[in-house]
Write a protein that holds these residues in place. Structure first.
Motif, PDB file in Angstrom:
ATOM      1  N   GLY A   1     -10.865   5.134  -9.189  1.00 42.53           N
ATOM      2  CA  GLY A   1      -9.509   4.697  -9.478  1.00 42.53           C
ATOM      3  C   GLY A   1      -8.497   5.705  -8.976  1.00 42.53           C
ATOM      4  N   ALA A   2      -7.265   5.266  -8.824  1.00 46.89           N
ATOM      5  CA  ALA A   2      -6.182   6.154  -8.391  1.00 46.89           C
ATOM      6  C   ALA A   2      -4.952   5.850  -9.226  1.00 46.89           C
ATOM      7  N   TYR A   3      -4.337   6.881  -9.774  1.00 50.36           N
ATOM      8  CA  TYR A   3      -3.197   6.702 -10.666  1.00 50.36           C
ATOM      9  C   TYR A   3      -1.913   7.176  -9.992  1.00 50.36           C
ATOM     10  N   SER A   4      -1.579   8.408 -10.139  1.00 49.88           N
ATOM     11  CA  SER A   4      -0.346   8.938  -9.567  1.00 49.88           C
ATOM     12  C   SER A   4      -0.667   9.658  -8.268  1.00 49.88           C
ATOM     13  N   ILE A   5      -0.604   8.937  -7.163  1.00 51.95           N
ATOM     14  CA  ILE A   5      -0.905   9.489  -5.842  1.00 51.95           C
ATOM     15  C   ILE A   5       0.257   9.169  -4.904  1.00 51.95           C
ATOM     16  N   PRO A   6       0.373   9.875  -3.771  1.00 54.08           N
ATOM     17  CA  PRO A   6       1.418   9.529  -2.802  1.00 54.08           C
ATOM     18  C   PRO A   6       1.273   8.070  -2.376  1.00 54.08           C
ATOM     19  N   ARG A   7       2.366   7.324  -2.468  1.00 55.29           N
ATOM     20  CA  ARG A   7       2.308   5.889  -2.211  1.00 55.29           C
ATOM     21  C   ARG A   7       2.449   5.591  -0.714  1.00 55.29           C
ATOM     22  N   ARG A   8       1.709   4.582  -0.267  1.00 56.58           N
ATOM     23  CA  ARG A   8       1.819   4.107   1.101  1.00 56.58           C
ATOM     24  C   ARG A   8       1.284   2.680   1.167  1.00 56.58           C
ATOM     25  N   ILE A   9       1.577   2.003   2.247  1.00 59.35           N
ATOM     26  CA  ILE A   9       1.062   0.667   2.468  1.00 59.35           C
ATOM     27  C   ILE A   9      -0.204   0.760   3.314  1.00 59.35           C
ATOM     28  N   CYS A  10      -1.269   0.127   2.851  1.00 53.28           N
ATOM     29  CA  CYS A  10      -2.553   0.166   3.550  1.00 53.28           C
ATOM     30  C   CYS A  10      -2.576  -0.826   4.709  1.00 53.28           C
ATOM     31  N   ASP A  11      -3.660  -0.809   5.468  1.00 51.76           N
ATOM     32  CA  ASP A  11      -3.783  -1.696   6.615  1.00 51.76           C
ATOM     33  C   ASP A  11      -3.849  -3.162   6.204  1.00 51.76           C
ATOM     34  N   THR A  12      -4.094  -3.431   4.948  1.00 49.00           N
ATOM     35  CA  THR A  12      -4.100  -4.808   4.445  1.00 49.00           C
ATOM     36  C   THR A  12      -2.690  -5.321   4.161  1.00 49.00           C
ATOM     37  N   GLY A  13      -1.724  -4.390   4.135  1.00 47.36           N
ATOM     38  CA  GLY A  13      -0.359  -4.754   3.779  1.00 47.36           C
ATOM     39  C   GLY A  13      -0.040  -4.551   2.315  1.00 47.36           C
ATOM     40  N   TYR A  14      -1.029  -4.047   1.553  1.00 43.89           N
ATOM     41  CA  TYR A  14      -0.827  -3.836   0.117  1.00 43.89           C
ATOM     42  C   TYR A  14      -0.659  -2.354  -0.206  1.00 43.89           C
ATOM     43  N   ASP A  15       0.050  -2.105  -1.289  1.00 45.36           N
ATOM     44  CA  ASP A  15       0.234  -0.747  -1.797  1.00 45.36           C
ATOM     45  C   ASP A  15      -1.128  -0.103  -2.047  1.00 45.36           C
ATOM     46  N   ASN A  16      -1.244   1.192  -1.749  1.00 47.06           N
ATOM     47  CA  ASN A  16      -2.556   1.841  -1.842  1.00 47.06           C
ATOM     48  C   ASN A  16      -3.113   1.915  -3.267  1.00 47.06           C
ATOM     49  N   VAL A  17      -2.251   2.030  -4.274  1.00 51.95           N
ATOM     50  CA  VAL A  17      -2.751   2.039  -5.648  1.00 51.95           C
ATOM     51  C   VAL A  17      -3.356   0.678  -5.991  1.00 51.95           C
ATOM     52  N   PHE A  18      -2.704  -0.386  -5.566  1.00 52.66           N
ATOM     53  CA  PHE A  18      -3.200  -1.746  -5.771  1.00 52.66           C
ATOM     54  C   PHE A  18      -4.483  -1.966  -4.979  1.00 52.66           C
ATOM     55  N   GLN A  19      -4.504  -1.443  -3.777  1.00 53.42           N
ATOM     56  CA  GLN A  19      -5.674  -1.579  -2.900  1.00 53.42           C
ATOM     57  C   GLN A  19      -6.902  -0.888  -3.508  1.00 53.42           C
ATOM     58  N   ILE A  20      -6.733   0.346  -3.944  1.00 48.74           N
ATOM     59  CA  ILE A  20      -7.855   1.136  -4.459  1.00 48.74           C
ATOM     60  C   ILE A  20      -8.377   0.587  -5.777  1.00 48.74           C
ATOM     61  N   ASN A  21      -7.461   0.199  -6.650  1.00 47.98           N
ATOM     62  CA  ASN A  21      -7.864  -0.204  -7.999  1.00 47.98           C
ATOM     63  C   ASN A  21      -8.214  -1.676  -8.128  1.00 47.98           C
ATOM     64  N   PHE A  22      -7.745  -2.502  -7.201  1.00 45.12           N
ATOM     65  CA  PHE A  22      -8.053  -3.929  -7.308  1.00 45.12           C
ATOM     66  C   PHE A  22      -8.594  -4.556  -6.034  1.00 45.12           C
ATOM     67  N   VAL A  23      -7.832  -4.519  -4.943  1.00 42.30           N
ATOM     68  CA  VAL A  23      -8.185  -5.286  -3.751  1.00 42.30           C
ATOM     69  C   VAL A  23      -9.594  -4.962  -3.265  1.00 42.30           C
ATOM     70  N   SER A  24      -9.895  -3.686  -3.080  1.00 44.49           N
ATOM     71  CA  SER A  24     -11.198  -3.301  -2.543  1.00 44.49           C
ATOM     72  C   SER A  24     -12.352  -3.582  -3.512  1.00 44.49           C
ATOM     73  N   PRO A  25     -12.240  -3.226  -4.803  1.00 37.50           N
ATOM     74  CA  PRO A  25     -13.327  -3.573  -5.727  1.00 37.50           C
ATOM     75  C   PRO A  25     -13.565  -5.085  -5.817  1.00 37.50           C
TER      76      PRO A  25
END
Length: 294
Positions: free
Chosen positions: A102-126
């Motif tokens: 999981g990732a909580y308070s990390i530098p924010r960026r948009i991933c190659d999927t177009g989604y926020d990296n916190v959303f990507q790490i904690n939801f999209v990829s799992p």
């Protein structure tokens, strides 16, 4: 709570079983790994940092020389890495998949999927990995264990801002992603018969996620946190319970007292209404379909 006594009374021998786990190098992940190895399991470590993964494997292999410990690189913020890890897992034999990273308070960026990296790490990829590996897990009657969070209480999902990329508050962004993960997986498994699901959470424990505060504040609060909240070794028991006990529809496993302290227990999930849950399910399936076509 005596950890060894709890394991003796509630856990089963895992000899011959293999558990694939993300985020193994974190404080909670390491504790989960040691509990599983003590029960005879083999492990597949899915981690981004090779140096930390190598060090963990070396330490675990020394402590539990009988077990087999494999490694697959995985960066949950990168879909190419996620797809490569899924392809590698298709060639391995395993019957439990634990989404612990999981990732909580990390530098924010948009991933190659177009989604926020916190959303990507904690939801999209799992979620993507679960869908992609379901046929593999059906063949062995496997289980998926997803680590949720009480932070999912902090926010209600927003159809106009699915990944909360416009929000700044870390608790809201993280909580939104966990809300999608927990309810999205419950809906995905609602009619699943070949693979079982457990949603589990550790409550509040002292791990890398809780060290996100500014250095001065963290220096003041870290010692009280270690005293007040359960250590990872105890908090990890909720996730271990998920390996042995599936969650019924819209239930989860976590500390008995206020979702923070005590033995793992099963509770109903009552934090979202049917309309929101249906929207989460629809968005989750749409994201997987889009990523599968790419």
């Amino acid at each position: 709570m005596n950890v060894n006594k709890w394991l003796k009374q509630n856990a089963k021998d895992l000899t011959g079983h293999t558990v694939a786990i993300t985020g193994a190098t974190g404080g909670l992940g390491g504790a989960i790994c040691r509990h599983l190895l003590s029960l005879g399991a083999n492990l597949i470590l899915l981690d981004r940092n090779k140096q930390k993964s190598d060090a963990l494997k070396a330490a675990l292999s020394q402590e539990y020389p009988i077990s087999t410990i494999d490694q697959i690189p995985l960066d949950l913020s990168n879909m190419a890495s996620v797809r490569a890890a899924c392809a590698a897992l298709q060639t391995r034999e395993f019957d439990v998949l634990i989404h612990n990273a999981g990732a909580y308070s990390i530098p924010r960026r948009i991933c190659d999927t177009g989604y926020d990296n916190v959303f990507q790490i904690n939801f999209v990829s799992p979620y993507y990995m679960t869908c992609a590996l379901l046929p593999k897990l059906r063949a062995c009657g496997g289980r998926v264990v997803a680590v949720g969070s009480i932070a999912h209480n902090y926010s209600v999902t927003d159809a106009a801002d699915v990944d909360f990329h416009t929000r700044k508050r870390a608790s809201l962004v993280y909580g939104n992603a966990k809300r999608y993960l927990m309810y999205g997986l419950h809906e995905l498994f609602k009619h699943e018969t070949g693979v079982s699901l457990a949603i589990a959470h550790p409550g509040i424990t002292f791990t890398n996620i809780t060290s996100h505060y500014p250095p001065l504040i963290f220096a003041v609060i870290k010692h009280p946190m270690k005293v007040i909240f359960m250590k990872p070794k105890k908090a990890a028991l909720s996730i271990v319970k998920g390996v042995f006990e599936a969650s019924d529809y819209r239930t989860w496993i976590g500390p008995r007292l206020f979702d923070v302290w005590g033995r793992p227990s099963v509770k109903r999930l009552r934090t979202a209404k049917d309309e929101e849950i249906a929207r989460i399910d629809s968005v989750a399936r749409e994201i997987y379909a889009q990523l599968s076509e790419q």
